[in-house]
Scaffold this active site. Sequence first.
Site, mmCIF file in Angstrom:
data_model
loop_
_atom_site.group_PDB
_atom_site.id
_atom_site.type_symbol
_atom_site.label_atom_id
_atom_site.label_comp_id
_atom_site.label_asym_id
_atom_site.label_seq_id
_atom_site.Cartn_x
_atom_site.Cartn_y
_atom_site.Cartn_z
ATOM 1 N N ASP A 16 0.855 -1.181 0.000
ATOM 2 C CA ASP A 16 0.000 0.000 0.000
ATOM 3 C C ASP A 16 0.898 1.241 0.000
ATOM 4 O O ASP A 16 2.095 1.159 0.325
ATOM 5 C CB ASP A 16 -0.880 -0.038 1.256
ATOM 6 C CG ASP A 16 -1.725 1.203 1.419
ATOM 7 O OD1 ASP A 16 -2.417 1.579 0.457
ATOM 8 O OD2 ASP A 16 -1.679 1.813 2.508
ATOM 9 N N ASP A 18 -0.410 5.160 0.824
ATOM 10 C CA ASP A 18 -0.765 6.124 1.870
ATOM 11 C C ASP A 18 -0.789 5.462 3.245
ATOM 12 O O ASP A 18 -1.510 4.492 3.471
ATOM 13 C CB ASP A 18 -2.134 6.743 1.589
ATOM 14 C CG ASP A 18 -2.126 7.645 0.375
ATOM 15 O OD1 ASP A 18 -1.046 7.878 -0.185
ATOM 16 O OD2 ASP A 18 -3.219 8.112 -0.023
ATOM 17 N N ASP A 210 -1.941 -0.731 5.924
ATOM 18 C CA ASP A 210 -2.313 -0.172 7.226
ATOM 19 C C ASP A 210 -3.810 -0.053 7.450
ATOM 20 O O ASP A 210 -4.235 0.237 8.569
ATOM 21 C CB ASP A 210 -1.694 1.221 7.380
ATOM 22 C CG ASP A 210 -2.383 2.254 6.497
ATOM 23 O OD1 ASP A 210 -2.450 2.043 5.265
ATOM 24 O OD2 ASP A 210 -2.869 3.269 7.035
#
Length: 282
Positions: A16, A18, A210
Amino acid sequence: MTIEPSRKRRLLIYTDLDGTLLDHDSYDTSATASLRQQLKQLGVPVVWNTSKTAAELESLRLSLEHTDPYIVENGAALYFPDESTQQPKMTFGPGHDHIMTCLEGVRRQFRFKGFHDMSVAEVAAATGLDEGDAALAKQRQFSEPLTWQDSPGKMSDFLAAMADCGLHVLRGGRFVHILGEFNKATPMAWLNDYYATQWDATVDTVALGDSQNDIAMLQAADRAYLIRSPAHVTPQINGQANIRIAKGYGPEGWAEAMAAEVDALMTPQTPPDDAIKTSLPG
Protein backbone atom coordinates in the site's frame (compact mmCIF):
# COMPACT_ATOMS: atom_id res chain seq x y z
CA MET A 1 26.81 -4.32 -9.41
CA THR A 2 23.57 -6.23 -8.85
CA ILE A 3 23.53 -8.39 -5.74
CA GLU A 4 22.45 -11.96 -6.55
CA PRO A 5 19.87 -13.21 -4.01
CA SER A 6 19.50 -16.86 -3.10
CA ARG A 7 17.78 -18.85 -5.85
CA LYS A 8 15.85 -20.98 -3.34
CA ARG A 9 12.94 -18.53 -3.53
CA ARG A 10 11.98 -15.45 -5.49
CA LEU A 11 10.46 -12.69 -3.44
CA LEU A 12 7.61 -10.48 -4.64
CA ILE A 13 6.39 -7.55 -2.53
CA TYR A 14 2.99 -5.84 -2.63
CA THR A 15 2.65 -2.56 -0.75
CA ASP A 16 0.00 0.00 0.00
CA LEU A 17 1.11 3.63 -0.35
CA ASP A 18 -0.77 6.12 1.87
CA GLY A 19 0.04 5.47 5.52
CA THR A 20 2.39 2.61 4.62
CA LEU A 21 5.15 3.47 2.15
CA LEU A 22 4.12 7.15 2.36
CA ASP A 23 3.61 9.05 5.61
CA HIS A 24 -0.09 9.52 6.32
CA ASP A 25 0.15 13.29 6.69
CA SER A 26 3.28 14.49 4.90
CA TYR A 27 3.49 11.73 2.22
CA ASP A 28 7.22 11.61 2.95
CA THR A 29 8.94 8.28 2.23
CA SER A 30 12.57 9.05 3.01
CA ALA A 31 12.67 6.43 5.79
CA THR A 32 12.26 3.72 3.15
CA ALA A 33 14.86 4.95 0.67
CA SER A 34 17.74 2.64 1.57
CA LEU A 35 15.52 -0.44 1.76
CA ARG A 36 13.93 0.35 -1.59
CA GLN A 37 17.40 0.60 -3.11
CA GLN A 38 18.46 -2.69 -1.57
CA LEU A 39 15.38 -4.45 -2.91
CA LYS A 40 16.06 -3.06 -6.38
CA GLN A 41 19.67 -4.32 -6.21
CA LEU A 42 18.37 -7.72 -5.15
CA GLY A 43 16.00 -7.84 -8.11
CA VAL A 44 12.91 -7.94 -5.89
CA PRO A 45 9.86 -6.27 -7.50
CA VAL A 46 7.94 -3.91 -5.22
CA VAL A 47 4.42 -3.75 -6.64
CA TRP A 48 2.45 -0.72 -5.53
CA ASN A 49 -1.11 -1.74 -4.63
CA THR A 50 -3.00 1.44 -3.90
CA SER A 51 -6.33 3.24 -3.92
CA LYS A 52 -4.68 6.02 -5.92
CA THR A 53 -5.39 6.57 -9.62
CA ALA A 54 -2.95 5.79 -12.42
CA ALA A 55 -2.72 9.54 -13.10
CA GLU A 56 -1.64 10.21 -9.51
CA LEU A 57 1.19 7.72 -9.75
CA GLU A 58 2.93 9.12 -12.83
CA SER A 59 5.02 11.78 -11.07
CA LEU A 60 5.40 9.73 -7.89
CA ARG A 61 6.82 6.80 -9.83
CA LEU A 62 9.34 9.12 -11.48
CA SER A 63 10.39 10.74 -8.22
CA LEU A 64 10.82 7.40 -6.41
CA GLU A 65 12.32 5.68 -9.49
CA HIS A 66 9.67 2.99 -9.36
CA THR A 67 10.00 0.61 -12.34
CA ASP A 68 7.83 -2.35 -11.29
CA PRO A 69 4.16 -3.13 -12.06
CA TYR A 70 1.51 -1.26 -10.09
CA ILE A 71 -2.14 -1.80 -9.15
CA VAL A 72 -4.52 1.13 -8.88
CA GLU A 73 -7.91 2.01 -7.38
CA ASN A 74 -8.02 -0.84 -4.84
CA GLY A 75 -7.38 -3.67 -7.28
CA ALA A 76 -9.29 -2.32 -10.27
CA ALA A 77 -6.46 -2.42 -12.81
CA LEU A 78 -2.91 -3.64 -13.23
CA TYR A 79 -0.32 -1.58 -15.12
CA PHE A 80 3.13 -2.48 -16.35
CA PRO A 81 5.82 0.22 -16.17
CA ASP A 82 6.47 0.44 -19.91
CA GLU A 83 2.82 0.93 -20.84
CA SER A 84 0.57 3.98 -21.01
CA THR A 85 -1.42 4.86 -17.90
CA GLN A 86 -4.44 4.98 -20.22
CA GLN A 87 -4.00 1.32 -21.22
CA PRO A 88 -3.84 -1.06 -18.24
CA LYS A 89 -2.50 -4.56 -18.71
CA MET A 90 -5.57 -6.02 -17.01
CA THR A 91 -8.83 -4.64 -15.59
CA PHE A 92 -10.96 -6.40 -13.01
CA GLY A 93 -14.23 -4.50 -12.77
CA PRO A 94 -16.66 -1.97 -14.29
CA GLY A 95 -15.76 1.56 -15.27
CA HIS A 96 -16.42 4.82 -13.44
CA ASP A 97 -19.48 5.71 -15.54
CA HIS A 98 -21.36 2.64 -14.27
CA ILE A 99 -20.47 3.49 -10.67
CA MET A 100 -21.70 7.06 -11.02
CA THR A 101 -24.97 5.88 -12.58
CA CYS A 102 -25.56 3.66 -9.55
CA LEU A 103 -24.72 6.42 -7.08
CA GLU A 104 -27.00 8.90 -8.81
CA GLY A 105 -29.81 6.35 -8.50
CA VAL A 106 -29.60 6.36 -4.68
CA ARG A 107 -28.65 9.97 -4.04
CA ARG A 108 -32.09 10.88 -2.65
CA GLN A 109 -31.96 7.99 -0.16
CA PHE A 110 -28.54 8.59 1.39
CA ARG A 111 -26.28 11.51 2.27
CA PHE A 112 -22.76 11.26 0.88
CA LYS A 113 -20.29 13.32 -1.14
CA GLY A 114 -17.94 11.76 -3.66
CA PHE A 115 -14.82 13.04 -5.38
CA HIS A 116 -16.96 13.59 -8.49
CA ASP A 117 -19.08 16.07 -6.48
CA MET A 118 -16.12 17.89 -4.94
CA SER A 119 -14.09 20.71 -6.36
CA VAL A 120 -10.33 20.28 -6.66
CA ALA A 121 -9.94 22.49 -3.58
CA GLU A 122 -12.35 20.30 -1.59
CA VAL A 123 -10.50 17.11 -2.56
CA ALA A 124 -7.23 18.78 -1.56
CA ALA A 125 -8.66 19.71 1.84
CA ALA A 126 -10.07 16.20 2.39
CA THR A 127 -6.90 14.36 1.40
CA GLY A 128 -4.09 16.72 2.40
CA LEU A 129 -2.86 16.74 -1.21
CA ASP A 130 -1.88 19.91 -3.01
CA GLU A 131 -4.33 21.02 -5.68
CA GLY A 132 -2.28 19.63 -8.54
CA ASP A 133 -2.30 16.14 -7.02
CA ALA A 134 -5.93 16.52 -5.96
CA ALA A 135 -6.87 17.13 -9.60
CA LEU A 136 -5.15 13.85 -10.50
CA ALA A 137 -6.98 12.08 -7.66
CA LYS A 138 -10.28 13.12 -9.25
CA GLN A 139 -9.36 11.27 -12.47
CA ARG A 140 -11.12 8.08 -11.43
CA GLN A 141 -11.45 5.28 -13.98
CA PHE A 142 -12.77 2.39 -11.89
CA SER A 143 -13.91 3.60 -8.46
CA GLU A 144 -15.39 6.52 -6.54
CA PRO A 145 -14.20 7.56 -3.05
CA LEU A 146 -16.78 9.35 -0.96
CA THR A 147 -17.31 10.78 2.50
CA TRP A 148 -20.24 9.16 4.29
CA GLN A 149 -22.46 11.92 5.72
CA ASP A 150 -25.43 9.80 6.78
CA SER A 151 -26.03 7.85 9.99
CA PRO A 152 -24.04 4.65 10.61
CA GLY A 153 -27.34 2.77 10.77
CA LYS A 154 -28.11 3.52 7.13
CA MET A 155 -24.87 2.03 5.89
CA SER A 156 -26.32 -1.50 5.68
CA ASP A 157 -29.08 -0.24 3.35
CA PHE A 158 -26.45 1.53 1.26
CA LEU A 159 -24.40 -1.66 1.02
CA ALA A 160 -27.47 -3.52 -0.23
CA ALA A 161 -28.23 -0.82 -2.81
CA MET A 162 -24.69 -0.99 -4.15
CA ALA A 163 -24.83 -4.79 -4.25
CA ASP A 164 -27.96 -4.56 -6.39
CA CYS A 165 -25.79 -2.64 -8.87
CA GLY A 166 -23.03 -5.25 -8.81
CA LEU A 167 -20.83 -3.00 -6.70
CA HIS A 168 -19.40 -3.19 -3.21
CA VAL A 169 -18.28 -0.72 -0.57
CA LEU A 170 -14.74 -0.75 0.78
CA ARG A 171 -13.74 1.33 3.79
CA GLY A 172 -10.26 2.83 3.67
CA GLY A 173 -8.27 5.06 5.97
CA ARG A 174 -10.01 8.28 4.93
CA PHE A 175 -12.88 7.39 2.61
CA VAL A 176 -15.50 4.88 1.64
CA HIS A 177 -14.69 3.49 -1.82
CA ILE A 178 -17.37 2.34 -4.27
CA LEU A 179 -16.05 -0.20 -6.77
CA GLY A 180 -16.73 -3.47 -8.56
CA GLU A 181 -16.52 -6.98 -7.14
CA PHE A 182 -12.77 -6.99 -6.67
CA ASN A 183 -10.25 -5.95 -4.05
CA LYS A 184 -6.50 -5.49 -3.70
CA ALA A 185 -5.99 -9.27 -3.72
CA THR A 186 -7.72 -9.81 -7.09
CA PRO A 187 -4.80 -8.81 -9.37
CA MET A 188 -2.27 -10.58 -7.14
CA ALA A 189 -3.16 -14.06 -8.39
CA TRP A 190 -2.62 -13.01 -12.02
CA LEU A 191 0.66 -11.26 -11.26
CA ASN A 192 1.95 -14.11 -9.08
CA ASP A 193 1.42 -16.51 -11.98
CA TYR A 194 3.10 -14.07 -14.37
CA TYR A 195 6.25 -13.85 -12.25
CA ALA A 196 6.30 -17.60 -11.57
CA THR A 197 6.39 -18.15 -15.34
CA GLN A 198 8.94 -15.41 -15.99
CA TRP A 199 11.24 -16.64 -13.24
CA ASP A 200 10.51 -20.36 -13.57
CA ALA A 201 10.37 -20.35 -9.77
CA THR A 202 8.00 -20.45 -6.84
CA VAL A 203 6.89 -16.93 -5.91
CA ASP A 204 7.12 -16.00 -2.23
CA THR A 205 4.82 -13.04 -1.55
CA VAL A 206 4.96 -10.35 1.13
CA ALA A 207 2.33 -7.62 1.58
CA LEU A 208 2.28 -4.42 3.63
CA GLY A 209 -0.70 -2.21 4.47
CA ASP A 210 -2.31 -0.17 7.23
CA SER A 211 -6.05 0.07 6.51
CA GLN A 212 -9.26 -1.92 6.25
CA ASN A 213 -9.01 -1.89 2.46
CA ASP A 214 -5.64 -3.67 2.69
CA ILE A 215 -6.97 -6.73 4.53
CA ALA A 216 -7.63 -8.87 1.43
CA MET A 217 -4.13 -8.14 0.13
CA LEU A 218 -2.56 -9.02 3.48
CA GLN A 219 -4.54 -12.24 3.75
CA ALA A 220 -3.55 -13.31 0.23
CA ALA A 221 0.20 -13.02 0.85
CA ASP A 222 2.51 -15.69 2.23
CA ARG A 223 3.63 -13.16 4.86
CA ALA A 224 2.17 -9.78 5.64
CA TYR A 225 2.84 -6.77 7.83
CA LEU A 226 0.23 -4.47 9.31
CA ILE A 227 1.74 -1.00 9.54
CA ARG A 228 0.61 1.13 12.47
CA SER A 229 -1.12 4.41 11.71
CA PRO A 230 -1.38 7.55 13.85
CA ALA A 231 -4.69 8.32 12.16
CA HIS A 232 -6.76 5.19 12.79
CA VAL A 233 -6.92 1.98 14.80
CA THR A 234 -5.04 -1.04 13.46
CA PRO A 235 -7.56 -3.24 11.60
CA GLN A 236 -8.72 -6.42 13.31
CA ILE A 237 -7.56 -9.58 11.49
CA ASN A 238 -7.92 -12.57 13.76
CA GLY A 239 -6.50 -16.04 13.28
CA GLN A 240 -3.95 -15.18 10.58
CA ALA A 241 -0.55 -16.50 11.61
CA ASN A 242 1.07 -15.04 8.48
CA ILE A 243 0.29 -11.44 9.52
CA ARG A 244 2.64 -9.51 11.79
CA ILE A 245 2.37 -6.00 13.22
CA ALA A 246 5.31 -3.66 12.73
CA LYS A 247 6.30 -1.59 15.74
CA GLY A 248 6.91 1.58 13.73
CA TYR A 249 4.35 3.87 12.14
CA GLY A 250 4.02 4.46 8.38
CA PRO A 251 7.32 4.45 6.45
CA GLU A 252 9.32 3.62 9.60
CA GLY A 253 7.23 0.47 10.07
CA TRP A 254 7.61 -0.35 6.37
CA ALA A 255 11.40 -0.04 6.63
CA GLU A 256 11.44 -2.19 9.78
CA ALA A 257 9.47 -4.95 8.05
CA MET A 258 11.53 -4.84 4.86
CA ALA A 259 14.81 -4.89 6.80
CA ALA A 260 13.69 -8.19 8.32
CA GLU A 261 12.77 -9.55 4.88
CA VAL A 262 16.06 -8.48 3.29
CA ASP A 263 17.99 -10.09 6.15
CA ALA A 264 16.04 -13.32 5.66
CA LEU A 265 16.60 -13.17 1.90
CA MET A 266 20.34 -12.82 2.28
CA THR A 267 20.49 -15.56 4.95
CA PRO A 268 17.53 -17.83 4.07
CA GLN A 269 17.91 -20.05 7.13
CA THR A 270 17.07 -17.06 9.35
CA PRO A 271 13.37 -16.14 9.73
CA PRO A 272 12.31 -12.47 9.71
CA ASP A 273 13.54 -10.61 12.79
CA ASP A 274 11.78 -11.46 16.07
CA ALA A 275 11.53 -7.71 16.66
CA ILE A 276 8.52 -7.82 14.33
CA LYS A 277 5.58 -8.68 16.55
CA THR A 278 3.64 -11.76 15.49
CA SER A 279 0.52 -11.21 17.58
CA LEU A 280 -2.59 -9.49 16.36
CA PRO A 281 -5.06 -7.32 18.25
CA GLY A 282 -8.35 -8.79 19.36
